[in-house]
Design a protein around this motif. Structure first.
Motif: not given
Length: 211
Positions: A184-211
């Protein structure tokens, strides 16, 4: 364009896009963007300079999906672009990077944790499939190809918030293991709420607690 990892009878074909090829097909790519996002005609003219500048950034790479031309119909027929995706290596001087860093600080993230996320990532900047070509996991195919062999530690993206995460984009990202970084983040100049998503690379590696 060079077909990659596709069968001869597969339609459309997934192809790598060089910077030159992307610039040559920029108007096609922007038309897909406008149709996929449901934006009014003319939006593409405002986005063209930005997409052109993005091509020059470090680590840029792009992929597309094309429907091969039928040479029996027209002698000068060309492949039709129906989907496009690109991204590049994130860096502190980039606007998106600065916006996300500010958002994370405002939500209480420590600087060490922010640095873990933002020090070494690939930004998935655009991923769009024309509505006529949706429903066949083409977006997933493009995303997997785009992230294949990336050297960065992780990948980040932003996508508009949707009720119950109920659209194709959200289902794709969740299926591939993307988790919440900022909601629910709003970038400057845009009133729409956005989500920022992420995961580790490579895709075969499981997601760590850091991300």
């Amino acid at each position: 364009m060079r077909p990659v990892d596709t069968n001869a009878d597969q339609i459309p074909l997934v192809v790598e896009l060089s910077a030159a090829e992307f610039r040559d097909r920029l108007q096609e790519a922007l038309a897909i963007y406008v149709a996929a996002m449901g934006y009014p005609r003319g939006t593409e003219y405002h986005r063209a300079p930005m997409w052109t500048e993005h091509v020059q950034r470090s680590g840029w790479c792009g992929v597309g999906a094309v429907v091969p031309a039928d040479p029996s119909t027209e002698s000068d027929a060309v492949d039709r672009l129906v989907a496009v995706a690109y991204g590049y290596r994130g860096a502190p001087e980039q606007w998106w990077h600065q916006q996300v860093r500010t958002g994370l600080r405002h939500t209480g993230w420590t600087l060490d944790r922010i640095d873990t996320i933002l020090d070494d990532y690939f930004e998935l900047t655009e991923l769009h499939v024309h509505p006529d070509a949706q429903g066949h996991r083409l977006g997933e195919t493009l995303l997997l190809r785009l992230l294949d062999r990336r050297p960065e530690r992780g990948v980040l993206l932003s996508t508009p918030e949707v009720a119950d995460e109920d659209n194709r984009a959200w289902r794709l990202y969740r299926r591939l293991g993307f988790t919440d970084v900022l909601r629910h983040f709003r970038f400057a100049g845009d009133n729409r709420p956005f989500a920022v998503l992420g995961r580790n690379l490579p895709l075969g590696r499981s997601l760590s607690a850091g991300l």
